[in-house]
Design an enzyme around this catalytic site. Structure first.
Site, PDB file in Angstrom:
ATOM      1  CE  LYS A 110      -4.152  -2.083   1.830  1.00  0.00           C
ATOM      2  NZ  LYS A 110      -5.054  -2.304   2.960  1.00  0.00           N
ATOM      3  CE  LYS A 189      -6.135  -7.918  -5.339  1.00  0.00           C
ATOM      4  NZ  LYS A 189      -6.213  -7.915  -3.931  1.00  0.00           N
ATOM      5  CE  LYS A 192     -12.641  -2.304  -3.362  1.00  0.00           C
ATOM      6  NZ  LYS A 192     -12.635  -2.476  -1.927  1.00  0.00           N
TER       7      LYS A 192
HETATM    8  P1  ADP Z   1      -9.219  -4.380  -3.431  1.00  0.00           P
HETATM    9  O1  ADP Z   1      -7.933  -5.103  -3.776  1.00  0.00           O
HETATM   10  O2  ADP Z   1     -10.038  -4.105  -4.656  1.00  0.00           O
HETATM   11  O3  ADP Z   1      -9.004  -3.157  -2.586  1.00  0.00           O
HETATM   12  P2  ADP Z   1     -10.119  -5.581  -0.984  1.00  0.00           P
HETATM   13  O4  ADP Z   1      -8.714  -5.630  -0.488  1.00  0.00           O
HETATM   14  O5  ADP Z   1     -11.068  -4.580  -0.402  1.00  0.00           O
HETATM   15  O6  ADP Z   1     -10.081  -5.412  -2.568  1.00  0.00           O
HETATM   16  O7  ADP Z   1     -10.720  -7.035  -0.847  1.00  0.00           O
HETATM   17  C1  ADP Z   1     -11.949  -7.400  -0.243  1.00  0.00           C
HETATM   18  C2  ADP Z   1     -12.105  -8.908  -0.342  1.00  0.00           C
HETATM   19  O8  ADP Z   1     -12.168  -9.322  -1.697  1.00  0.00           O
HETATM   20  C3  ADP Z   1     -10.926  -9.671   0.269  1.00  0.00           C
HETATM   21  O9  ADP Z   1     -11.389 -10.853   0.886  1.00  0.00           O
HETATM   22  C4  ADP Z   1     -10.074  -9.987  -0.910  1.00  0.00           C
HETATM   23  O10 ADP Z   1      -9.280 -11.127  -0.696  1.00  0.00           O
HETATM   24  C5  ADP Z   1     -11.117 -10.241  -1.998  1.00  0.00           C
HETATM   25  N1  ADP Z   1     -10.555  -9.891  -3.304  1.00  0.00           N
HETATM   26  C6  ADP Z   1     -10.243  -8.659  -3.759  1.00  0.00           C
HETATM   27  N2  ADP Z   1      -9.753  -8.687  -5.008  1.00  0.00           N
HETATM   28  C7  ADP Z   1      -9.746  -9.999  -5.371  1.00  0.00           C
HETATM   29  C8  ADP Z   1      -9.359 -10.697  -6.565  1.00  0.00           C
HETATM   30  N3  ADP Z   1      -8.899 -10.057  -7.627  1.00  0.00           N
HETATM   31  N4  ADP Z   1      -9.486 -12.041  -6.574  1.00  0.00           N
HETATM   32  C9  ADP Z   1      -9.967 -12.709  -5.496  1.00  0.00           C
HETATM   33  N5  ADP Z   1     -10.360 -12.116  -4.351  1.00  0.00           N
HETATM   34  C10 ADP Z   1     -10.252 -10.776  -4.272  1.00  0.00           C
END
Ligand code: ADP
Ligand code: TRP
Length: 321
Positions: A110, A189, A192
């Site tokens: 981050k 991956k 957001k």
């Molecule tokens: P982002 O990476 O978009 O900020 P978050 O960290 O808020 O997403 O993730 C929220 C949930 O969704 C977590 O349990 C995370 O492991 C899952 N998640 C987020 N992106 C993915 C992805 N590309 N594939 C699988 N699971 C994901």
């Protein structure tokens, strides 16, 4: 069996969130006592706009309920409505070795992405440990990127139990291999923070455009593509379409004769149809916000009962009471 997971209100939810965490969580709600929450305390480590946090929180509630979270089966609440978790976080920080947090990838990732390094951002896995431990959780369904945080939680719980006697249940992460890492529009991956998301409830025209501009190679439609299974559009199609439909497209791509344009068109249509009923439910919920607020209020009241009990247990064990 108690199941728990959380999701940050840090932006519009996308297919990675849905297939990696929300769908497994929704399916698990039939197999035990499920506790799901909107991690608004967590979002304070990276989002500094109050109005946006408030809006995102409501959006997550709408998205999750529209996708099938059933408040009659699951306890659904806002993290900050159970402030006991912040008190438990303090108890846990005092038994958390610095090295454990220094090893966490998410802080480094981050900061590398430009989020201001703060104590909150660094200590965030301890708040996550408190989230999990305060509900005596057994199973934590998450995407692969959260696995390390559940392992940190286990280490903290074991340390506290060793120091103060058996207090916390040791949780297990639950990660579905097939959706552990949903790829985004650029093949990385979906996240957001990479600007490569396909939203669950994206606007029709914008989402079609995003899907039509998925990055592909320059091979002609006629050319057979033996690597069809690795194709980004096929991978996404496998998530949103019935298995036989996705298999048929994969076979046609492998055999040659299917153009990427047609494949992407099919992907958009399958995506759009697969969320049609959820989209309709979301519109109903949006017209009934009092109900949504009531679900969160009632969820918080139920969650508080458990959280209070576990916090009291930890305070007694550590000599605070
Ligand atoms: P982002 O990476 O978009 O900020 P978050 O960290 O808020 O997403 O993730 C929220 C949930 O969704 C977590 O349990 C995370 O492991 C899952 N998640 C987020 N992106 C993915 C992805 N590309 N594939 C699988 N699971 C994901
Ligand atoms: N850290 C998780 C994320 O960014 C969200 C979260 C907070 C969580 N507390 C949790 C997930 C407890 C599972 C259990 O996605």
């Amino acid at each position: 069996m108690r199941i728990l997971s959380g999701i940050q209100p840090s932006g519009a939810l996308h297919l990675g969130n849905y297939f990696g965490m929300m769908k497994p969580a929704i399916e698990l709600q039939h197999q035990g006592e499920a506790y799901y929450f909107i991690a608004n305390y967590h979002s304070m480590t990276s989002l500094f706009d109050a109005a946006e946090r408030r809006k995102n929180t409501l959006d997550v509630a709408l998205d999750f309920l529209a996708c099938g979270l059933d408040p009659a089966k699951s306890v659904f609440f806002r993290q900050s409505d159970v402030p006991e978790v912040a008190e438990l976080t303090w108890l846990l920080t005092t038994v958390t070795p610095m090295g454990l947090l220094e090893r966490c990838h998410s802080y480094k990732d981050k900061v590398a992405k430009g989020i201001a390094p703060s104590h909150g951002l660094f200590a965030y896995p301890v708040l996550m440990a408190a989230d999990i431990l305060i509900y005596d959780s057994n199973i934590v369904p998450v995407g692969r990127d959260q696995k390390q945080h559940v392992e940190v939680t286990r280490d903290i719980a074991i340390k506290f139990n060793e120091l103060y006697g058996q207090t916390f249940v040791i949780p297990e992460p639950q990660i579905r291999d097939e959706v552990a890492l949903v790829p985004g529009a650029d093949g990385q991956k979906m996240s957001k923070s990479y600007g490569n998301t396909i939203e669950i409830f994206g606007e029709e025209k914008a989402t079609r455009k995003k899907i039509m501009s998925l990055v592909m190679d320059s091979r002609s439609p006629a050319e057979p593509k033996p690597d069809a299974a690795n194709n980004l559009a096929i991978q996404l199609l496998k998530l949103v379409a019935p298995a036989e439909v996705a298999q048929d497209f994969e076979n046609r791509l492998a055999a040659g004769g299917l153009g990427y344009g047609d494949l992407k068109k099919a992907l958009f249509e399958q995506y759009w149809d697969s969320f049609a009923s959820a989209r309709a439910r979301r519109a109903e919920l949006l017209a009934n916000l009092d109900y949504v607020q009531q679900v969160l209020r009632e969820g918080a009241a139920k969650a508080k009962l458990v959280a209070r009990k576990v916090l009291d247990r930890a305070k007694l064990a550590s000599g605070l009471d």
